[in-house]
Design an enzyme around this catalytic site. Structure first.
Site, short mmCIF file in Angstrom:
data_model
loop_
_atom_site.label_atom_id
_atom_site.label_comp_id
_atom_site.label_asym_id
_atom_site.label_seq_id
_atom_site.Cartn_x
_atom_site.Cartn_y
_atom_site.Cartn_z
N HIS A 74 0.48 9.63 -2.12
CA HIS A 74 0.65 8.52 -1.17
C HIS A 74 0.45 7.18 -1.89
O HIS A 74 -0.51 7.01 -2.62
CB HIS A 74 -0.40 8.62 -0.06
CG HIS A 74 -0.10 9.70 0.93
ND1 HIS A 74 0.01 9.47 2.28
CD2 HIS A 74 0.12 11.03 0.77
CE1 HIS A 74 0.29 10.60 2.90
NE2 HIS A 74 0.36 11.56 2.01
N TYR A 203 -5.05 4.54 9.91
CA TYR A 203 -6.41 4.25 10.37
C TYR A 203 -6.26 3.29 11.55
O TYR A 203 -5.82 2.16 11.37
CB TYR A 203 -7.23 3.58 9.27
CG TYR A 203 -7.62 4.51 8.13
CD1 TYR A 203 -6.74 4.78 7.09
CD2 TYR A 203 -8.88 5.11 8.09
CE1 TYR A 203 -7.10 5.62 6.05
CE2 TYR A 203 -9.26 5.95 7.05
CZ TYR A 203 -8.35 6.20 6.03
OH TYR A 203 -8.71 7.04 5.00
N PRO A 295 -17.14 9.70 6.43
CA PRO A 295 -15.84 10.14 5.87
C PRO A 295 -14.74 9.08 5.86
O PRO A 295 -13.68 9.31 5.25
CB PRO A 295 -15.44 11.31 6.77
CG PRO A 295 -16.18 11.09 8.04
CD PRO A 295 -17.46 10.40 7.68
N LYS A 299 -14.50 9.43 0.41
CA LYS A 299 -15.03 9.28 -0.95
C LYS A 299 -15.87 10.47 -1.43
O LYS A 299 -16.18 10.58 -2.62
CB LYS A 299 -15.92 8.02 -1.02
CG LYS A 299 -15.14 6.75 -0.90
CD LYS A 299 -14.36 6.46 -2.16
CE LYS A 299 -13.15 5.61 -1.91
NZ LYS A 299 -12.02 5.86 -2.76
N TYR A 387 -10.00 2.06 -2.36
CA TYR A 387 -9.42 3.26 -1.75
C TYR A 387 -8.87 4.21 -2.82
O TYR A 387 -9.14 5.42 -2.78
CB TYR A 387 -8.32 2.86 -0.77
CG TYR A 387 -8.01 3.98 0.20
CD1 TYR A 387 -8.63 4.05 1.44
CD2 TYR A 387 -7.13 5.00 -0.15
CE1 TYR A 387 -8.38 5.10 2.32
CE2 TYR A 387 -6.87 6.05 0.72
CZ TYR A 387 -7.50 6.08 1.94
OH TYR A 387 -7.25 7.13 2.80
#
Ligand code: APR
Ligand code: PHB
Length: 394
Positions: A74, A203, A295, A299, A387
């Protein structure tokens, strides 16, 4: 029965398995003691996001064959709020770095197979693990297996036994400095047999609470909704979950969730936790045994991998060059990156969830932060580099 190895590893999760593989490549022998059986480990559903550094390490180690075939690379994620989606172009903001969706239990299958194929010892189904003499130069691990009492003598012990393991409590209480936070919400997670509803992870922030669209494969999807952490999963029918997902993800251009049978559902609690230091005597803690992140941002596994990479390198330097300073610095080295990830996970969590005790001031701040993150290249870059993962040595 008495056994001996250089590094006794407790736990066959990502931390323990990766450590044993890294050590074997340096010619350092180890034995893993694991409470559960192999089938259970390989079937437990956890997160599935691998940072670029984790992918690169697995590739360097030749553990990437299935990940390359089945993992989904991604290059961006979507932040969704006020009925609009905003793409964060991770790769563009981080010089081409990306993340890979490849479920943790698939990683574990690959690591277990690789370790057993090279003749490594993983003792599954061990019970009553106890650590002894951790401040001496010959620490020992007592355990039982098939009703036989055994002792493993080692030079070092790696406590890779997760949050509920026995390693961390073996540190003297006065040496345990704990920093923790629990959140007033949990995640209800589902697996659904359906095609993906989106090309990338979403998200979503909404007045009804957070929602996340993730994926596992072209026909299996992973999704989460924020819920009461004390709620009982039995209170949630499949219809209620789907309705809530659709409502939280709704957009002004009529986005539709693609639905199918829900094959698994459960509620997880959310906490941040760090113990300092991550080492005492000859005991080194790694992964969830030393730290937990909520979560949001996924990570956990990546932090475990970063810890054991440092530990394996420090052990190599100690064995091959008689240099102990990297082992002595282990905790300090890991904690710098651990706290960065703690902050990032807390920040993502705080920005995206509804806090039950504040429905006026805090939501305004969250919206301001979300808008800043999607409008400012500097703010988006900050999210992006965290990220996809910061360098192992941070
Ligand atoms: N004796 C032996 N093994 C134990 C004991 C014990 N007393 N207690 C726990 N274990 C085993 C567990 O059965 C598990 O297989 O230790 C392993 C720990 O694995 P994880 O919990 O996966 O922890 P870690 O390897 O640090 O990986 C962290 O995994 O759980 C996720 O969210 C977490 O992604 C993060 C990552
Ligand atoms: C998951 O796919 O399980 C997942 C993805 C992203 C997260 C957390 C979990 O932030």
């Amino acid at each position: 029965m008495n056994m001996r190895t250089r590094v006794g590893i407790i736990g066959a999760g990502p931390a323990g398995l990766m450590l044993s593989l890294l050590l074997s490549r340096e010619g350092i022998d180890s034995i893993i003691l694991e409470r559960r059986d192999r089938e259970e480990i390989e079937a437990t559903i956890r997160a599935g996001v691998l940072e670029q550094g984790t992918v690169d390490l697995m590739t360097e180690m030749g553990l990437d064959e299935r990940m390359k075939r089945e993992g989904l690379v991604h290059h961006g994620i979507e932040l969704r709020f006020d009925g609009e989606g905003h793409r964060i172009h991770l790769s563009e903001l981080t010089n081409g770095r990306a993340f890979t969706v490849y479920p943790q239990h698939e990683v574990l299958k690959d690591l277990i197979a690789a370790r057993l194929n090279e003749g490594g010892q993983i003792l599954f189904n061990v019970k009553d693990v106890q650590l002894a003499d951790i401040s001496s130069s010959q620490p020992r691990i007592h355990f039982s297996r098939e009703h036989e009492q055994s002792e493993l003598q080692c030079d070092f012990i790696a406590g890779c036994d997760g949050f509920h393991g026995v390693s961390r409590p073996s540190l003297p209480e006065a040496e345990q400095h704990v920093f923790t936070r629990t959140y007033p919400f949990g995640w209800l997670g589902i697996l659904m047999q359906a095609p993906p509803s989106a090309d990338e992870l979403i998200y979503a922030y909404s007045e009804r609470g957070f929602a996340l669209i993730s994926t596992r494969s072209p026909d299996l999807q992973r999704m989460y909704i924020q819920c009461d952490p004390d709620d009982d999963i039995a209170n949630w029918s499949d219809e209620m979950i789907l309705e809530e997902l659709q409502a939280r993800l709704a957009t002004t251009n009529n986005w539709q969730l693609r639905v199918g049978p829900i094959t698994q559902k459960s509620i997880l609690a959310m906490r941040s936790f760090v113990i300092e230091p991550m080492q005492y005597g000859r005991l080194f803690l790694a992964g969830d045994a030393a730290h937990i992140v909520p979560p949001t941002g996924a990570k956990g596994l990546n932090l475990a991998v970063a810890d054991v990479r440092h530990l394996a390198h420090a052990l190599k330097m100690s064995y091959t060059q008689n240099r102990a300073e990297l082992l002595e610095a282990y905790s300090t080295t890991c904690l710098r990156r651990v706290w960065r990830a703690e902050h990032f996970s807390w920040w993502m969590t705080s920005m995206l969830h509804r806090f039950p005790d504040d429905d006026t001031f805090y939501p305004r701040l969250q919206r301001a932060q979300l808008e800043y993150t999607v409008r400012s290249r500097a703010a988006a870059t900050s999210l992006a580099e965290n990220y996809v993962g910061l360098p192992f040595t941070w």
